[in-house]
Motif scaffolding. Structure first.
Motif, mmCIF file in Angstrom:
data_model
loop_
_atom_site.group_PDB
_atom_site.id
_atom_site.type_symbol
_atom_site.label_atom_id
_atom_site.label_comp_id
_atom_site.label_asym_id
_atom_site.label_seq_id
_atom_site.Cartn_x
_atom_site.Cartn_y
_atom_site.Cartn_z
ATOM 1 N N PHE A 341 0.880 -1.235 0.120
ATOM 2 C CA PHE A 341 0.059 0.156 0.181
ATOM 3 C C PHE A 341 0.924 1.255 0.036
ATOM 4 C CE2 PHE A 341 -2.774 -3.260 1.482
ATOM 5 C CZ PHE A 341 -4.044 -2.786 1.094
ATOM 6 N N GLY A 342 0.573 2.186 -0.817
ATOM 7 C CA GLY A 342 1.417 3.426 -0.925
ATOM 8 C C GLY A 342 2.965 3.305 -1.381
ATOM 9 N N GLY A 343 3.204 2.104 -2.076
ATOM 10 C CA GLY A 343 4.718 1.742 -2.038
ATOM 11 C C GLY A 343 5.454 1.346 -1.193
ATOM 12 N N SER A 344 4.870 1.369 0.023
ATOM 13 C CA SER A 344 5.799 0.705 1.185
ATOM 14 C C SER A 344 5.311 -0.186 1.773
ATOM 15 C CB SER A 344 6.256 2.022 2.184
ATOM 16 O OG SER A 344 6.780 1.629 3.249
ATOM 17 N N ALA A 345 5.827 -1.463 2.341
ATOM 18 C CA ALA A 345 5.340 -2.317 3.107
ATOM 19 C C ALA A 345 4.671 -1.938 4.695
ATOM 20 C CB ALA A 345 6.269 -3.543 3.190
ATOM 21 N N SER A 346 5.452 -0.692 4.879
ATOM 22 C CA SER A 346 5.010 -0.670 6.524
ATOM 23 C C SER A 346 4.460 0.977 6.562
ATOM 24 C CB SER A 346 6.500 -0.217 7.305
ATOM 25 O OG SER A 346 7.249 0.457 6.740
ATOM 26 N N SER A 347 3.991 1.294 5.392
ATOM 27 C CA SER A 347 3.275 2.898 5.573
ATOM 28 C C SER A 347 2.009 2.713 6.027
ATOM 29 C CB SER A 347 3.475 3.360 3.961
ATOM 30 O OG SER A 347 2.750 2.606 3.211
ATOM 31 N N ARG A 348 1.257 1.473 5.892
ATOM 32 C CA ARG A 348 -0.243 1.687 6.223
ATOM 33 C C ARG A 348 -0.676 0.470 7.062
ATOM 34 N NH1 ARG A 348 -2.125 6.515 4.976
ATOM 35 N NH2 ARG A 348 -1.479 7.058 2.808
ATOM 36 N N HIS A 349 -1.620 0.775 8.124
ATOM 37 C CA HIS A 349 -1.859 -0.332 8.904
ATOM 38 C C HIS A 349 -3.396 -0.641 8.637
ATOM 39 C CE1 HIS A 349 -1.809 -2.555 12.910
ATOM 40 N NE2 HIS A 349 -3.101 -2.590 12.872
ATOM 41 N N ILE A 350 -3.711 -1.572 7.700
ATOM 42 C CA ILE A 350 -5.100 -1.852 7.177
ATOM 43 C C ILE A 350 -5.821 -2.711 8.461
ATOM 44 C CG2 ILE A 350 -6.489 -2.924 5.560
ATOM 45 C CD1 ILE A 350 -4.642 -0.664 4.412
ATOM 46 N N ILE A 351 -7.114 -2.287 8.605
ATOM 47 C CA ILE A 351 -8.002 -2.897 9.605
ATOM 48 C C ILE A 351 -8.988 -3.744 8.858
ATOM 49 C CG2 ILE A 351 -7.357 -1.103 11.442
ATOM 50 C CD1 ILE A 351 -9.819 0.081 10.660
#
Length: 476
Positions: A341-351
């Motif tokens: 998400f957003g080109g980075s594996a750690s940039s988003r916390h999907i719930i």
């Protein structure tokens, strides 16, 4: 989103159903063409004195979790043991070669029983409706009642092998029948940490076209994903089985092992899995150790998405509409693979995430919204990039479908500020999407129809728009 029946759970933990009942998916013991317009209680579930805690409505089948407390637990386990003794292994056809290893782990058997001191609670899954590809996961598939209807399309057949790799057993099941998935546990002690952990027992169900899934947390705090039903397109996550069949785990020089083609790997999958089967790649993730564990599961037509407790999303299965979210070149993935998400594996916390017929939507803990899949008719909430894209076939012009194969952010406009509004929940439907913001607004976008709830619209809606009358939802 692709079905036409509804399941409701009342405050008294009673199950109601209404809508289409062509295959007995309402659980009333009848089957007829037409539409049941009023919610009706599913009375067979009352016989055991249990309470309905969760449910899932697929396209033409239903799954329900019934909770029984106290003395009734022992009675149900004694009665159920006669059905389970002939096959205590959790493995289905896809794990037939590993029966010895599977039977050694009693905690994760399909009839989970880890009883401790204190009041015991038992969760039992029930299924009813269409049983093609054995997606109901019945305790005893061979005893499923035939639908007393001339509309039965496929005659009852025996499984082609003990592994259950044939389609078979497509009769409709008109009354709730027990699924080979139950768990006995003790409630979490009062005062224990529950903020981010799922409740014990069967805490999530999902149903789609031809496959089903459930998430279970045991007394020993193992959180496991079970899948069953149609398996030949990778939607059940049997990647480990495929590696073993095609020889990728042999104790040889890896350089001597030719990498199998995708067609060969798909051909090694069973056609169907008759009973709930543990997806090994999500196992051994203890809750107390704070490792990532499956927190929710969503099912597409032939794919599966799992949201982990650390906010990562993994998908597997097959989709020509980009539902995997892994890029334009990946239409089939046999093992759970993380979406970026957003080109980075750690940039988003999907719930949470939601699959529609041909698109997907997901929201993060900060209220951001993402979507991918087919973008025609505005269902993704973005305007088409190329309205004139067409292709010529046999002298006829045909509009080229617009696919978004990676997650893209969706802007939910705020009339008061220029900032995007935070989203609390989102649901992908047949050809539309509905959003609920944290302020209570309800918005929709997609194909021109009454499903948008925006009154008489004369064209497709490409950006999330408030429903007619400014409907707002209250939430705590």
């Amino acid at each position: 989103p692709m079905g036409s029946h509804v399941l409701l759970i009342s405050r008294e933990a009673l199950l109601f159903s209404y809508g289409s009942n062509h295959h007995g998916q309402l659980g009333h013991g009848t089957q007829k063409h037409g539409f049941e317009p009023h919610p009706t209680i599913v009375t067979p579930l009352l016989e055991n004195g249990g309470k309905t805690t969760d449910c899932a409505a697929g396209v033409n089948h239903s799954l329900v979790v019934v909770q029984t407390v106290g003395e009734r637990v022992g009675h149900l386990l004694d009665r159920g043991s006669n059905n389970h003794d002939h096959d205590r292994s959790r493995s289905s056809g896809s794990r037939a070669s590993n029966n010895d290893r599977s039977s050694s782990r009693t905690e994760s058997q399909n009839s989970l029983s880890s009883v401790s001191d204190g009041p015991s609670i038992h969760h039992q899954v029930y299924g009813f409706g269409r049983n093609d590809y054995m997606k109901l996961g019945l305790n005893d598939p061979s005893s499923a009642p035939s639908a007393a209807s001339p509309q039965k399309r496929v005659p009852e057949t025996k499984l082609t092998s003990p592994a259950g790799d044939g389609e078979g057993l497509e009769d409709d099941v008109l009354l709730p029948r027990s699924v080979r998935l139950g768990v006995t546990f003790t409630p979490c002690p009062r005062g224990s940490r529950r903020d981010e952990f799922p409740q014990r027992g069967v805490f999530a169900l999902a149903a789609s076209f031809h496959h089903s899934a459930a998430l279970v947390r045991t007394d020993s705090d193992l959180v496991e994903l079970y899948t069953w039903g149609k398996a030949d397109r990778g939607a059940l996550g049997l990647g480990t089985h495929v590696r073993e069949v095609v020889g990728l785990n042999r104790a040889q020089d890896p350089k001597r092992i030719a990498k199998p083609t995708l067609r060969k790997r798909l051909s090694s999958l069973p056609r169907a899995v008759a009973i709930p089967n543990v997806v090994e790649s999500f196992s051994n993730r203890t809750v107390g150790g704070r490792k990532a564990f499956p927190s929710s599961v969503a099912l597409g037509p032939e794919c599966t998405g799992v949201v982990l407790s650390n906010g990562k999303v993994l998908t597997f299965g097959t989709s020509t509409d980009g539902l995997l979210g892994l890029g334009a070149d990946i239409k089939t993935m046999l093992e759970p693979t993380e979406i970026k998400f957003g080109g980075s594996a750690s940039s988003r916390h999907i719930i949470r995430m939601s699959y529609g017929a041909r698109h997907t939507v997901a929201i993060s803990d900060d209220g951001s919204t993402f979507a991918w899949g087919l973008s025609d008719n505005g269902r993704l909430g973005v305007k088409p990039q190329n309205k004139s894209a067409e292709r010529v076939s046999n002298g006829k012009s045909k509009k080229k479908k617009q696919l978004v194969s990676l997650p893209i952010p969706i802007h939910i406009s705020n009339s008061d500020t220029s900032r995007s509004e935070s989203v609390m929940s989102a649901c992908a439907g047949l050809d539309n999407t509905v959003f609920i913001t944290k302020s209570g607004k309800v918005l929709s976008c997609g194909r021109m129809s009454g499903r948008l709830g925006q009154g008489e619209v004369v064209q497709d809606v490409h950006t999330p728009t408030v429903l007619f009358g400014g409907l707002r939802m209250r939430h705590s």
